[in-house]
Scaffold this motif. Sequence first.
Motif, short mmCIF file in Angstrom:
data_model
loop_
_atom_site.label_atom_id
_atom_site.label_comp_id
_atom_site.label_asym_id
_atom_site.label_seq_id
_atom_site.Cartn_x
_atom_site.Cartn_y
_atom_site.Cartn_z
N THR A 74 0.38 -1.22 -0.40
CA THR A 74 -0.45 -0.05 0.11
C THR A 74 0.95 1.32 -0.27
O THR A 74 0.41 2.37 -0.54
N TYR A 75 1.90 1.42 1.15
CA TYR A 75 3.13 2.13 1.03
C TYR A 75 3.55 3.01 -0.43
O TYR A 75 3.51 3.89 -1.11
N LEU A 76 3.83 1.10 -1.24
CA LEU A 76 4.89 2.22 -2.50
C LEU A 76 4.07 2.15 -3.10
O LEU A 76 3.91 3.48 -3.84
N LYS A 77 2.50 1.86 -3.47
CA LYS A 77 1.15 2.19 -3.55
C LYS A 77 1.18 3.73 -3.87
O LYS A 77 1.36 4.75 -4.63
N ASP A 78 1.02 4.66 -2.92
CA ASP A 78 1.27 5.54 -2.07
C ASP A 78 2.02 6.81 -2.73
O ASP A 78 1.90 8.04 -3.10
N MET A 79 3.30 5.96 -2.71
CA MET A 79 4.44 6.66 -3.02
C MET A 79 4.93 6.64 -4.45
O MET A 79 5.72 7.38 -4.82
N SER A 80 3.44 5.94 -5.72
CA SER A 80 4.34 5.46 -6.19
C SER A 80 4.72 6.83 -7.90
O SER A 80 5.89 7.57 -8.56
N GLU A 81 4.15 8.26 -7.12
CA GLU A 81 4.11 9.16 -8.59
C GLU A 81 5.21 10.03 -8.08
O GLU A 81 5.80 10.13 -8.98
N SER A 82 5.31 9.61 -6.67
CA SER A 82 6.92 10.90 -6.71
C SER A 82 8.61 9.43 -6.89
O SER A 82 9.12 9.80 -7.47
N LEU A 83 7.67 8.27 -6.91
CA LEU A 83 9.03 7.43 -7.33
C LEU A 83 9.35 7.29 -8.69
O LEU A 83 10.43 7.69 -9.22
N LEU A 84 7.89 7.70 -9.32
CA LEU A 84 8.55 7.59 -10.32
C LEU A 84 8.81 9.12 -11.34
O LEU A 84 9.64 9.27 -11.99
N THR A 85 8.73 10.43 -10.67
CA THR A 85 9.49 11.36 -10.58
C THR A 85 9.83 11.59 -10.58
O THR A 85 11.42 11.56 -11.20
N ALA A 86 11.32 10.64 -9.03
CA ALA A 86 12.08 10.75 -8.59
C ALA A 86 13.20 9.57 -9.65
O ALA A 86 14.55 9.91 -10.28
N PHE A 87 12.54 8.67 -10.73
CA PHE A 87 12.85 7.68 -11.92
C PHE A 87 13.59 8.36 -12.94
O PHE A 87 14.65 8.78 -13.67
N SER A 88 12.78 10.00 -13.52
CA SER A 88 12.19 10.12 -15.09
C SER A 88 13.09 12.14 -14.25
O SER A 88 14.03 12.52 -15.95
N THR A 89 13.81 12.05 -13.05
CA THR A 89 14.03 12.86 -12.94
C THR A 89 16.17 13.04 -12.66
O THR A 89 16.99 13.93 -12.70
N ALA A 90 16.42 11.35 -11.80
CA ALA A 90 17.37 11.77 -11.20
C ALA A 90 17.80 12.78 -10.53
O ALA A 90 19.45 12.99 -9.68
N SER A 91 16.93 12.85 -9.86
CA SER A 91 16.90 13.52 -8.85
C SER A 91 16.16 13.89 -7.30
O SER A 91 14.52 13.97 -7.71
N SER A 92 16.65 14.02 -6.37
CA SER A 92 15.58 13.92 -5.50
C SER A 92 15.04 15.38 -4.45
O SER A 92 14.51 14.75 -4.10
N SER A 93 16.29 16.00 -4.72
CA SER A 93 16.06 17.33 -4.78
C SER A 93 14.37 18.04 -5.21
O SER A 93 13.50 18.42 -4.58
N ALA A 94 14.96 17.44 -6.04
CA ALA A 94 13.37 18.00 -7.32
C ALA A 94 11.97 17.60 -7.37
O ALA A 94 11.49 17.99 -7.30
N THR A 95 12.09 15.81 -6.42
CA THR A 95 11.36 15.14 -5.99
C THR A 95 10.70 15.93 -4.96
O THR A 95 9.32 15.34 -4.99
N LEU A 96 11.41 16.00 -3.96
CA LEU A 96 11.26 16.40 -3.04
C LEU A 96 9.11 16.84 -2.70
O LEU A 96 8.73 16.47 -1.82
N PRO A 97 8.91 18.14 -3.41
CA PRO A 97 7.52 18.51 -3.56
C PRO A 97 7.05 17.18 -3.52
O PRO A 97 5.15 17.73 -2.92
N LEU A 98 7.06 16.53 -4.14
CA LEU A 98 5.86 15.52 -4.64
C LEU A 98 6.31 14.12 -3.95
O LEU A 98 5.09 13.94 -2.78
#
Length: 407
Positions: free
Chosen positions: A250-274
Amino acid sequence: MDSFISKNRLILGIITGVLMGGVVGSFFPEFGTRAQIIGELFLNALKMVVLPLIIVSITLSIMKIGNLGSLGLKTIAYYAATTAIAVSIGIVVVTAVQPGAGSEIFSASMPEVVKSKEGFGVTDILRQISTPNLFKSAYEFQILPIIIASLLFGIAFGKLKKENQLILELLETMDKAIMKIVHWIIALTPIGIFGLIAGKIGEAGGGNEVLEMATQLGKYVFCVLIGLLIHGFVILPLLLRILSGRNPVTYLKDMSESLLTAFSTASSSATLPLTITNTTENAGVSPKISKFVLPLGATVNMDGTALYESVAVIFIAQSYGITLGEGELIVIFLTATLAAIGAAGIPEAGLVTMVLVLQAVGLPIEGIGIILAIDWFLDRFRTTVNVWGDSIGAAVIEKLEPDKNTV
Ligand code: ASP
């Protein structure tokens, strides 16, 4: 079905963005390269909001929580422990598989970004802790000094008690406004991610080129990915289950938008808002805890990077035919942990801080040239694990600090 689609519209959009970006970048690399501008605009919008978000989130959290000591110590201890586990997994996998044994060195020219970092050491990491000029740090997107200044202001405002009412209200209003902007940007994630993926694969010359590069260094890529898989899918979910009692799926599903954004941006900081919106709004983690734990995590907690650093350095040693002793492995363990803490949450930062690890065991820095071609690709996977590790940290710390849960 309709309600499933409307509930999961954003995540379905993001997955479509990733897939379409992959297809367009692979088969129409020129068009993909042109689509990169869309990704850039999206990334810039995210980055624009990161600094105000960090400053307001951390200052406000500390003002509300008051007792930084216990929360801070638990957060740092948790992050340090998971980073150490990640490095250990990397060392075990790369020692068992021996990806560099008998391999010829493909390219040993030293990349420019690394050349300027020759002599990079522990003191350079320590130097990031304080800054004489906050505006310069903000301009250079150095987040650690900004976090530390926000912590100090949060503690100071907190101590002013009644006098701080005005600033509390101001920060709360700013927090709400920033989150509104974050939501507007998030609505554009599918198209932004399409641009980032299509652009990156297009720039690399299409899908075939990427595949060729990945197979050239196949065993090394395999070691990094298998290590990340073990850490991301076994260790971190176990910690989440045991320490917070939450269901990892469930937690993975909840976080999926940010995880895919992390994959696409390669930046933890840019992903932080998500990451913040997913943990608080989808997973229901206390905003007070998340808004302290996550900005810190995006800057210092990098499990994926730590694991990758240890695999990469030992792989480089193997490629040069150098056998490392136990003492050297311990030095790698310690310095890879430090190098991950010192790496900024931006693309390929880990490649630069790796200089520290190589120098600590006397390996040639030119060795970085061997893994350079494939680094942007692995960066996406390790950044995803970095963000996954941060978000699990938020759930765990919430459980360990139960008295701070009320918003
Ligand atoms: N790109 C990574 C991150 O932002 C850092 C790195 O390993 O290069 O988390």
